[in-house]
Scaffold this motif. Structure first.
Motif, PDB file in Angstrom:
ATOM      1  N   THR A  17       0.802  -1.230   0.000  1.00 46.86           N
ATOM      2  CA  THR A  17       0.000   0.000   0.000  1.00 46.86           C
ATOM      3  C   THR A  17       0.834   1.279   0.000  1.00 46.86           C
ATOM      4  N   ASN A  18       2.165   1.170   0.215  1.00 42.23           N
ATOM      5  CA  ASN A  18       3.058   2.327   0.204  1.00 42.23           C
ATOM      6  C   ASN A  18       2.616   3.416   1.184  1.00 42.23           C
ATOM      7  N   ARG A  19       2.236   2.990   2.391  1.00 43.63           N
ATOM      8  CA  ARG A  19       1.827   3.927   3.442  1.00 43.63           C
ATOM      9  C   ARG A  19       1.813   3.176   4.765  1.00 43.63           C
ATOM     10  N   TRP A  20       1.668   3.922   5.837  1.00 40.61           N
ATOM     11  CA  TRP A  20       1.518   3.344   7.163  1.00 40.61           C
ATOM     12  C   TRP A  20       0.036   3.279   7.525  1.00 40.61           C
ATOM     13  N   SER A  21      -0.329   2.243   8.271  1.00 36.68           N
ATOM     14  CA  SER A  21      -1.692   2.093   8.770  1.00 36.68           C
ATOM     15  C   SER A  21      -1.635   1.746  10.255  1.00 36.68           C
ATOM     16  N   PHE A  22      -2.615   2.273  11.015  1.00 41.20           N
ATOM     17  CA  PHE A  22      -2.649   2.061  12.461  1.00 41.20           C
ATOM     18  C   PHE A  22      -4.074   1.707  12.883  1.00 41.20           C
ATOM     19  N   LYS A  23      -4.186   0.704  13.746  1.00 42.30           N
ATOM     20  CA  LYS A  23      -5.511   0.345  14.242  1.00 42.30           C
ATOM     21  C   LYS A  23      -5.493   0.176  15.764  1.00 42.30           C
ATOM     22  N   PRO A  24      -5.974   1.179  16.515  1.00 43.48           N
ATOM     23  CA  PRO A  24      -6.227   0.972  17.941  1.00 43.48           C
ATOM     24  C   PRO A  24      -7.589   0.290  18.107  1.00 43.48           C
ATOM     25  N   GLU A  25      -7.706  -0.542  19.123  1.00 38.72           N
ATOM     26  CA  GLU A  25      -8.958  -1.280  19.333  1.00 38.72           C
ATOM     27  C   GLU A  25      -9.127  -1.573  20.810  1.00 38.72           C
ATOM     28  N   ILE A  26     -10.371  -1.696  21.241  1.00 35.48           N
ATOM     29  CA  ILE A  26     -10.679  -2.145  22.595  1.00 35.48           C
ATOM     30  C   ILE A  26     -11.629  -3.327  22.493  1.00 35.48           C
ATOM     31  N   GLY A  27     -11.408  -4.329  23.342  1.00 38.24           N
ATOM     32  CA  GLY A  27     -12.224  -5.534  23.295  1.00 38.24           C
ATOM     33  C   GLY A  27     -12.756  -5.885  24.672  1.00 38.24           C
ATOM     34  N   VAL A  28     -13.985  -6.412  24.694  1.00 38.70           N
ATOM     35  CA  VAL A  28     -14.625  -6.868  25.924  1.00 38.70           C
ATOM     36  C   VAL A  28     -15.021  -8.323  25.732  1.00 38.70           C
ATOM     37  N   VAL A  29     -14.735  -9.152  26.719  1.00 38.99           N
ATOM     38  CA  VAL A  29     -15.065 -10.575  26.676  1.00 38.99           C
ATOM     39  C   VAL A  29     -15.862 -10.922  27.927  1.00 38.99           C
ATOM     40  N   GLN A  30     -16.980 -11.602  27.734  1.00 40.12           N
ATOM     41  CA  GLN A  30     -17.774 -12.092  28.859  1.00 40.12           C
ATOM     42  C   GLN A  30     -17.846 -13.614  28.770  1.00 40.12           C
ATOM     43  N   VAL A  31     -17.308 -14.282  29.783  1.00 37.46           N
ATOM     44  CA  VAL A  31     -17.275 -15.742  29.827  1.00 37.46           C
ATOM     45  C   VAL A  31     -18.390 -16.240  30.746  1.00 37.46           C
ATOM     46  N   MET A  32     -19.175 -17.204  30.251  1.00 32.38           N
ATOM     47  CA  MET A  32     -20.299 -17.764  31.000  1.00 32.38           C
ATOM     48  C   MET A  32     -20.241 -19.282  30.878  1.00 32.38           C
ATOM     49  N   GLY A  33     -19.447 -19.901  31.728  1.00 34.42           N
ATOM     50  CA  GLY A  33     -19.285 -21.347  31.654  1.00 34.42           C
ATOM     51  C   GLY A  33     -18.583 -21.738  30.361  1.00 34.42           C
ATOM     52  N   ARG A  34     -19.231 -22.604  29.567  1.00 40.35           N
ATOM     53  CA  ARG A  34     -18.652 -23.011  28.288  1.00 40.35           C
ATOM     54  C   ARG A  34     -18.828 -21.944  27.201  1.00 40.35           C
ATOM     55  N   TRP A  35     -19.663 -20.964  27.442  1.00 43.97           N
ATOM     56  CA  TRP A  35     -19.965 -19.938  26.441  1.00 43.97           C
ATOM     57  C   TRP A  35     -19.139 -18.676  26.707  1.00 43.97           C
ATOM     58  N   ALA A  36     -18.854 -17.930  25.638  1.00 45.63           N
ATOM     59  CA  ALA A  36     -18.191 -16.628  25.766  1.00 45.63           C
ATOM     60  C   ALA A  36     -18.644 -15.725  24.634  1.00 45.63           C
ATOM     61  N   ILE A  37     -18.743 -14.441  24.912  1.00 46.75           N
ATOM     62  CA  ILE A  37     -19.077 -13.429  23.900  1.00 46.75           C
ATOM     63  C   ILE A  37     -17.918 -12.446  23.818  1.00 46.75           C
ATOM     64  N   ASP A  38     -17.393 -12.244  22.602  1.00 46.39           N
ATOM     65  CA  ASP A  38     -16.337 -11.261  22.349  1.00 46.39           C
ATOM     66  C   ASP A  38     -16.942 -10.093  21.578  1.00 46.39           C
ATOM     67  N   ALA A  39     -16.626  -8.861  21.984  1.00 47.91           N
ATOM     68  CA  ALA A  39     -17.071  -7.669  21.255  1.00 47.91           C
ATOM     69  C   ALA A  39     -15.910  -6.686  21.180  1.00 47.91           C
ATOM     70  N   TYR A  40     -15.600  -6.215  19.967  1.00 44.87           N
ATOM     71  CA  TYR A  40     -14.475  -5.296  19.761  1.00 44.87           C
ATOM     72  C   TYR A  40     -14.959  -4.061  18.997  1.00 44.87           C
ATOM     73  N   VAL A  41     -14.341  -2.929  19.283  1.00 44.67           N
ATOM     74  CA  VAL A  41     -14.561  -1.691  18.536  1.00 44.67           C
ATOM     75  C   VAL A  41     -13.190  -1.097  18.240  1.00 44.67           C
ATOM     76  N   GLY A  42     -12.942  -0.759  16.977  1.00 39.88           N
ATOM     77  CA  GLY A  42     -11.649  -0.191  16.599  1.00 39.88           C
ATOM     78  C   GLY A  42     -11.764   0.676  15.366  1.00 39.88           C
ATOM     79  N   ALA A  43     -10.635   1.200  14.928  1.00 42.22           N
ATOM     80  CA  ALA A  43     -10.614   2.053  13.737  1.00 42.22           C
ATOM     81  C   ALA A  43      -9.242   2.000  13.092  1.00 42.22           C
ATOM     82  N   TRP A  44      -9.242   1.948  11.752  1.00 41.12           N
ATOM     83  CA  TRP A  44      -8.004   2.051  10.978  1.00 41.12           C
ATOM     84  C   TRP A  44      -7.774   3.511  10.587  1.00 41.12           C
ATOM     85  N   PHE A  45      -6.521   3.961  10.767  1.00 39.67           N
ATOM     86  CA  PHE A  45      -6.102   5.287  10.336  1.00 39.67           C
ATOM     87  C   PHE A  45      -4.936   5.129   9.365  1.00 39.67           C
TER      88      PHE A  45
END
Length: 296
Positions: A157-185
């Motif tokens: 791409t001949n450029r720099w790219s940056f992606k900060p992100e935050i993630g939340v994980v909730q574990v419930m026994g055998r189940w888990a939910i992952d949710a992330y929000v981020g952005a590419w600059f």
């Protein structure tokens, strides 16, 4: 977790379950991964070709290590991609086609747990029971890939790219939910298509994954994402190429042995405005070993 990060593509289109799950410090991981894509996509997913018909095989070699940063679980990783493919379609309304093979842009990722995942030795980790986790990460992608400004379609791409992100994980026994929000600059490509300057707006992305543990070390997930933005400007002229796409998929992670893991992932376009209507299947293998733990 590390296998997911190292085998994932680096774009707004990532589908990476379990990427904020802690691991004991001092683990080294080597990952070999390949992903085959066919449909409406381009070598640079952040700058898609419209109405594309592409067949692209991407392979990566990755190394990661878990570390202790200020008493929190953390990891750092390096991803080296190689890309092979054929593509044809419309780029900014003009017909374009190409066969390319070569090294892609190298990526670095660092992540640290902010809540729920302290740094742990392997012995401490063996009795750890995660519940609510919050983590953050940063991906840095450098202009190291194959690039020729005389060609309209390139792997790099001949450029720099940056992606900060935050993630939340909730574990419930055998189940888990992952949710992330981020952005590419993105920085500007000042040598685009024969010396033009190509700018690109930020691209915002979200991911949601629902995981189920089949047995210790083996789990399956249903995956979904959505990304918006990334409109480009060339020499001051704004293009009608803002992305507003979504993908859905599934992942199966299989523990082969305490030191080996195999991961299979499939996905397809769900909502596509431009550049996201393609099918994908990926396979990754990783091997891990313990090294001398370090504290930073």
């Amino acid at each position: 977790m590390l296998a997911a990060v190292l085998s994932a593509p680096v774009s707004g289109q990532e589908l990476v379950p379990a990427s904020y799950t802690p691991a004991p410090y001092g683990v080294n991981l080597i990952t070999i991964a390949s992903i085959y894509n066919r449909g409406d996509l381009a070598f640079d997913p952040a700058g898609p070709i419209d109405e594309a018909d592409a067949k692209i095989l991407g392979s990566t070699l990755g190394y990661a290590r878990t570390v202790n940063i200020a008493g929190r679980s953390a990891n750092v990783g390096l991803i080296l991609p190689y890309v092979l493919g054929d593509i044809e379609g419309l780029y900014l309304g003009e017909p374009a086609s190409a066969h390319r093979s070569g090294i892609g842009d190298m990526a670095f990722r660092g992540a640290v747990n902010l809540y729920g995942g302290p740094a742990m030795s392997p012995r401490e980790f063996s009795t750890y029971k995660p519940r609510t986790l919050i983590g953050t990460s940063l991906i840095i992608k450098g202009p190291t890939g194959q690039y020729d400004s005389s060609k309209l379609i390139n792997i790099g791409t001949n450029r720099w790219s940056f992606k900060p992100e935050i993630g939340v994980v909730q574990v419930m026994g055998r189940w888990a939910i992952d949710a992330y929000v981020g952005a590419w600059f993105f920085t500007d490509n000042t040598d685009f298509a024969g010396g033009s300057t190509r700018e690109q707006d930020a691209m915002f992305s979200t991911q949601v994954h629902v995981r189920y543990v089949i047995r210790p070390g083996t789990w399956a997930a249903i995956d979904g994402n959505f990304w918006v933005g990334g409109q480009t400007t060339i020499n001051g002229n704004v293009n009608d190429d803002e992305q507003r796409n979504s993908r859905v998929g599934a992942t199966l992670s299989i523990l082969l042995s305490p030191k080996q893991n195999l991961r299979i992932a499939v996905s397809t376009g769900a909502i596509t405005r431009i550049g996201g209507d393609f099918n994908s299947i990926g396979l990754s293998y990783n091997y891990n070993w313990m090294g001398a733990p370090k504290t930073h």
